[in-house]
Scaffold this motif. Structure first.
Motif, PDB file in Angstrom:
ATOM      1  N   PRO A 256      40.304  31.189  44.233  1.00  0.00           N
ATOM      2  CA  PRO A 256      40.822  32.508  43.874  1.00  0.00           C
ATOM      3  C   PRO A 256      41.137  32.641  42.376  1.00  0.00           C
ATOM      4  O   PRO A 256      41.147  31.650  41.651  1.00  0.00           O
ATOM      5  CB  PRO A 256      42.100  32.624  44.718  1.00  0.00           C
ATOM      6  N   PHE A 257      41.426  33.878  41.964  1.00  0.00           N
ATOM      7  CA  PHE A 257      41.800  34.184  40.577  1.00  0.00           C
ATOM      8  C   PHE A 257      43.184  33.582  40.298  1.00  0.00           C
ATOM      9  O   PHE A 257      44.148  33.830  41.019  1.00  0.00           O
ATOM     10  CB  PHE A 257      41.836  35.710  40.401  1.00  0.00           C
ATOM     11  N   LYS A 258      43.294  32.750  39.218  1.00  0.00           N
ATOM     12  CA  LYS A 258      44.542  32.018  38.966  1.00  0.00           C
ATOM     13  C   LYS A 258      45.149  32.303  37.591  1.00  0.00           C
ATOM     14  O   LYS A 258      46.182  31.727  37.252  1.00  0.00           O
ATOM     15  CB  LYS A 258      44.288  30.512  39.090  1.00  0.00           C
TER      16      LYS A 258
ATOM     17  N   SER B 224      47.079  35.022  48.519  1.00  0.00           N
ATOM     18  CA  SER B 224      46.976  36.461  48.742  1.00  0.00           C
ATOM     19  C   SER B 224      45.520  36.904  48.664  1.00  0.00           C
ATOM     20  O   SER B 224      44.727  36.407  47.849  1.00  0.00           O
ATOM     21  CB  SER B 224      47.800  37.212  47.694  1.00  0.00           C
ATOM     22  N   SER B 225      45.177  37.860  49.513  1.00  0.00           N
ATOM     23  CA  SER B 225      43.806  38.402  49.508  1.00  0.00           C
ATOM     24  C   SER B 225      43.520  39.201  48.230  1.00  0.00           C
ATOM     25  O   SER B 225      42.360  39.480  47.921  1.00  0.00           O
ATOM     26  CB  SER B 225      43.589  39.305  50.725  1.00  0.00           C
ATOM     27  N   SER B 226      44.588  39.549  47.475  1.00  0.00           N
ATOM     28  CA  SER B 226      44.405  40.336  46.256  1.00  0.00           C
ATOM     29  C   SER B 226      43.674  39.549  45.183  1.00  0.00           C
ATOM     30  O   SER B 226      43.111  40.142  44.256  1.00  0.00           O
ATOM     31  CB  SER B 226      45.766  40.803  45.713  1.00  0.00           C
ATOM     32  N   PHE B 227      43.679  38.202  45.279  1.00  0.00           N
ATOM     33  CA  PHE B 227      43.104  37.378  44.221  1.00  0.00           C
ATOM     34  C   PHE B 227      41.936  36.520  44.708  1.00  0.00           C
ATOM     35  O   PHE B 227      41.471  35.636  44.006  1.00  0.00           O
ATOM     36  CB  PHE B 227      44.194  36.485  43.614  1.00  0.00           C
ATOM     37  N   LYS B 228      41.455  36.789  45.924  1.00  0.00           N
ATOM     38  CA  LYS B 228      40.252  36.109  46.414  1.00  0.00           C
ATOM     39  C   LYS B 228      39.014  36.859  45.957  1.00  0.00           C
ATOM     40  O   LYS B 228      39.101  37.976  45.450  1.00  0.00           O
ATOM     41  CB  LYS B 228      40.303  36.010  47.947  1.00  0.00           C
ATOM     42  N   ARG B 229      37.854  36.283  46.157  1.00  0.00           N
ATOM     43  CA  ARG B 229      36.613  36.925  45.726  1.00  0.00           C
ATOM     44  C   ARG B 229      36.451  38.253  46.469  1.00  0.00           C
ATOM     45  O   ARG B 229      36.522  38.303  47.701  1.00  0.00           O
ATOM     46  CB  ARG B 229      35.423  36.025  46.004  1.00  0.00           C
ATOM     47  N   PRO B 230      36.260  39.368  45.755  1.00  0.00           N
ATOM     48  CA  PRO B 230      36.175  40.679  46.395  1.00  0.00           C
ATOM     49  C   PRO B 230      34.956  40.793  47.305  1.00  0.00           C
ATOM     50  O   PRO B 230      33.857  40.380  46.946  1.00  0.00           O
ATOM     51  CB  PRO B 230      36.068  41.652  45.207  1.00  0.00           C
TER      52      PRO B 230
ATOM     53  N   SER C  12      34.639  43.929  48.865  1.00  0.00           N
ATOM     54  CA  SER C  12      34.395  45.362  48.717  1.00  0.00           C
ATOM     55  C   SER C  12      34.416  45.688  47.226  1.00  0.00           C
ATOM     56  O   SER C  12      34.395  44.789  46.376  1.00  0.00           O
ATOM     57  CB  SER C  12      35.453  46.171  49.472  1.00  0.00           C
ATOM     58  N   GLU C  13      34.482  46.971  46.912  1.00  0.00           N
ATOM     59  CA  GLU C  13      34.425  47.390  45.507  1.00  0.00           C
ATOM     60  C   GLU C  13      35.590  46.822  44.708  1.00  0.00           C
ATOM     61  O   GLU C  13      35.446  46.479  43.538  1.00  0.00           O
ATOM     62  CB  GLU C  13      34.430  48.925  45.434  1.00  0.00           C
ATOM     63  N   MET C  14      36.782  46.699  45.304  1.00  0.00           N
ATOM     64  CA  MET C  14      37.935  46.122  44.622  1.00  0.00           C
ATOM     65  C   MET C  14      38.920  45.602  45.650  1.00  0.00           C
ATOM     66  O   MET C  14      38.966  46.071  46.793  1.00  0.00           O
ATOM     67  CB  MET C  14      38.620  47.137  43.692  1.00  0.00           C
ATOM     68  N   ASN C  15      39.744  44.606  45.251  1.00  0.00           N
ATOM     69  CA  ASN C  15      40.768  44.050  46.116  1.00  0.00           C
ATOM     70  C   ASN C  15      41.998  44.959  46.157  1.00  0.00           C
ATOM     71  O   ASN C  15      42.107  45.921  45.399  1.00  0.00           O
ATOM     72  CB  ASN C  15      41.186  42.661  45.628  1.00  0.00           C
ATOM     73  N   VAL C  16      42.936  44.609  47.042  1.00  0.00           N
ATOM     74  CA  VAL C  16      44.214  45.323  47.099  1.00  0.00           C
ATOM     75  C   VAL C  16      44.980  45.048  45.810  1.00  0.00           C
ATOM     76  O   VAL C  16      45.045  43.910  45.336  1.00  0.00           O
ATOM     77  CB  VAL C  16      45.039  44.870  48.325  1.00  0.00           C
ATOM     78  N   ALA C  17      45.569  46.097  45.224  1.00  0.00           N
ATOM     79  CA  ALA C  17      46.294  45.956  43.963  1.00  0.00           C
ATOM     80  C   ALA C  17      47.545  45.123  44.154  1.00  0.00           C
ATOM     81  O   ALA C  17      48.183  45.139  45.208  1.00  0.00           O
ATOM     82  CB  ALA C  17      46.660  47.343  43.412  1.00  0.00           C
ATOM     83  N   SER C  18      47.924  44.383  43.102  1.00  0.00           N
ATOM     84  CA  SER C  18      49.125  43.554  43.121  1.00  0.00           C
ATOM     85  C   SER C  18      49.830  43.696  41.786  1.00  0.00           C
ATOM     86  O   SER C  18      49.189  43.690  40.742  1.00  0.00           O
ATOM     87  CB  SER C  18      48.756  42.091  43.390  1.00  0.00           C
ATOM     88  N   GLY C  19      51.155  43.865  41.812  1.00  0.00           N
ATOM     89  CA  GLY C  19      51.856  44.028  40.542  1.00  0.00           C
ATOM     90  C   GLY C  19      53.325  44.320  40.710  1.00  0.00           C
ATOM     91  O   GLY C  19      54.002  43.675  41.511  1.00  0.00           O
ATOM     92  N   CYS C  20      53.826  45.330  39.989  1.00  0.00           N
ATOM     93  CA  CYS C  20      55.258  45.596  39.893  1.00  0.00           C
ATOM     94  C   CYS C  20      55.570  47.025  40.342  1.00  0.00           C
ATOM     95  O   CYS C  20      55.408  47.966  39.544  1.00  0.00           O
ATOM     96  CB  CYS C  20      55.739  45.399  38.452  1.00  0.00           C
TER      97      CYS C  20
END
Length: 550
Positions: free
Chosen positions: A483-485, A512-518, A520-528
């Protein structure tokens, strides 16, 4: 080297000048020419001395020599004068001290002050001088008079703008408006009945109520609406009603006749409008039928254009396939055969493109030959399809612009314009969130974007600005580690002085699925979701706020 030395001299002298020559242009009791500047011919300020013994203002010498490529001779013009060299010009401390002690008249001499004092004490004296001009303390009320300080109290006691309390209602009124206040507006001032009915005088507020019920107040005739102009007391009104019965009947007849004529005219207008409405309904029905026919022609044209585009795409794919095969074949005969096939395909493609161009040039009145020979007469609506093609080209142009502005260093600078309007759209639910343009960690790196909820999302809805990081599907995802680290930093930039930036950062949750290889067009957003509290004073004082930068 000389210029640097002069700058140093000017800078050091300028710092001390605040304690040397006093400010202003006073009138001197006596003025000796030895204190006169050879450049400006006025009193020497921050005196410096030339090699030939003449005095000048430090600023005058600076302006004379600064940036002048030629040698400058002393402005005194005497035979003993020499060319000025900056390193030979020195500060004249003695002259500066003597200038400060020169006797001057008070600035307010014309107002009557006869004080004579050293120039260095003039500024302090002006503050305390009883002949100093001051404004009346009622200037905020409109007084424009300016008097000397010693007379200001006398003036203020007589000033027509001074405030006084009304002895009846205790309201503060300008002295010059007291009489007008009593005569027109004071609610407690005792007045008589306007209609002289004999009632005892009473405060205005009570008398105004009495006037509404006074038996002698003038009344309008009840036939005023049909033209009777008589006014009088109740008693007079009764007599008028009895004596003018015939006149009132005549006015009623005239008004009824006028109303009848107006009714006839209204009926004629109504009939005319009914005819026009019928005509418009018929025209509307006809136009609706035409629109339906045009829609059918548009649908047919869309289908025909779609078929043509599919054929062009198919031919293009075949051409690309043939070119790839030609590059990998070594046999000359096969190569020549494939080349001929490729030329035939290119000719076919050119023919199709030529026919498409012919249809476009033909316009709404074009013929029905070629591959479109089977198209119906509604080909005249082809121009509308060309407009749709223009829209698609505009979309492609927009995509190219986004690609040209994309960042490949992992940093997104996002400026949201029309912030107040977009914030209101988010609050009303018209546009809840906004996406930024994509950016990348490198030319072949991760593809990402930002998503913002200006009115907050989740726990921050209505109270905070929510900011999220989104991983998008990219062309090189298969070559990247998942995943994206990488660490993510979110920052709200202060556009005034850069001292109040808001910063938050986090490390991705690798589960989290937000940082795995997409997929679909984009993953679920993650933030603040609670990134920025809406009432913090970061932009509270900016009355013309229109943009916000990230």
């Amino acid at each position: 080297m000389a210029e640097a030395t002069f700058s140093s001299l000017s800078s050091s002298s300028l710092k001390s000048s605040l304690q040397q020559t006093p400010p202003g242009n006073p009138v001197f009791v006596a003025f000796d020419d030895k204190y006169r500047c050879v450049v400006c011919n006025g009193i020497v300020r921050e005196a410096v001395q030339t090699p030939c013994g003449h005095r000048a203002c430090e600023q005058c010498i600076f302006q004379l020599l600064h940036g002048n490529p030629k040698k400058v001779k002393c402005p005194a013009g005497e035979e003993t004068c020499s060319f000025l060299v900056l390193s030979e010009i020195h500060r004249d401390s003695g002259a500066r001290r003597e200038v400060r002690l020169l006797l001057v008249f008070c600035t307010f001499k014309t107002e009557g002050c006869e004080k004579i004092l050293p120039w260095k004490d003039l500024q302090d004296h002006e503050i305390m001088c009883t002949y100093r001009l001051v404004e009346c303390r009622f200037s905020s009320e409109g007084c424009k008079v300016v008097v000397i300080k010693r007379d200001v109290e006398i003036h203020q006691k007589q000033c027509p703008f001074r405030l006084e309390s009304c002895k009846f209602c205790q309201q503060e009124i300008q002295n010059q408006l007291v009489q007008e206040h009593l005569e027109k507006t004071c609610p407690q001032y005792v007045i008589q009945c306007t209609y002289n009915c004999g009632t005892n005088p009473a405060p205005r507020v009570q008398m105004e109520q009495h006037s509404k019920e006074c038996p002698r107040r003038p009344l309008k005739c009840k036939y005023h609406s049909i033209g009777c102009e008589f006014t009088g007391s109740e008693e007079e009104m009764e007599m008028h009603t009895r004596s003018e019965t015939d006149s009132h009947i005549q006015l009623s007849v005239v008004r009824n006749t006028e109303n009848a004529l107006e009714v006839l005219h209204s009926r004629e207008v109504t009939q005319t409008m009914d005819v026009k409405i019928t005509e418009l309904e018929h025209l509307l029905t006809k136009n609706l039928q035409v629109i339906e026919d045009l829609k059918g022609g548009v649908d047919t044209m869309k289908k025909a254009m779609k078929d043509i585009k599919l054929k062009v795409v198919a031919q293009t794919e075949r051409l690309i396939t043939v070119e790839r095969k030609v590059e990998n074949l070594a046999d000359n005969e096969a190569h020549n055969k494939l080349s001929r096939d490729m030329m035939m395909i290119k000719e076919t493609q050119n023919t199709l493109e030529g026919r498409i161009n012919q249809l476009e040039r033909a316009g709404p009145m074009g013929g029905s030959n070629g591959i479109n020979g089977t198209l119906p007469a509604q080909i005249q609506q082809h121009e509308r399809q060309l407009g749709i093609m223009d829209l698609r080209m505009a979309e492609l142009d927009l995509r190219f612009q986004v690609m040209e502005t994309a960042s490949y260093n992992g940093v997104l600078m996002w400026k949201i314009r029309d912030y107040l309007r977009r914030k209101e759209d988010a609050r009303t639910g018209k546009t809840i969130s906004l996406y930024s343009q994509p950016f990348y960690t490198g030319r072949f790196g991760y593809k990402m974007c930002a998503r913002v909820y200006l009115n907050g999302d989740g726990v921050g809805k209505g109270t905070h600005l929510s900011l999220f990081f989104v991983v998008q599907r990219g062309e090189y995802d298969a070559l990247l580690p998942w995943p994206f680290k990488q660490k993510v930093t979110l920052m709200l930039l202060d556009q005034e002085n850069g001292t109040r930036n808001l910063v938050d950062s986090f490390r991705p949750d690798i589960t989290s699925s937000s940082f795995k290889r997409p997929t679909s067009e984009m993953n679920v957003a993650s933030g603040c979701p609670l990134f920025h509290f809406q009432t913090l004073p970061v932009y509270k004082d900016r009355q013309n706020l229109s943009d916000i930068a990230w």
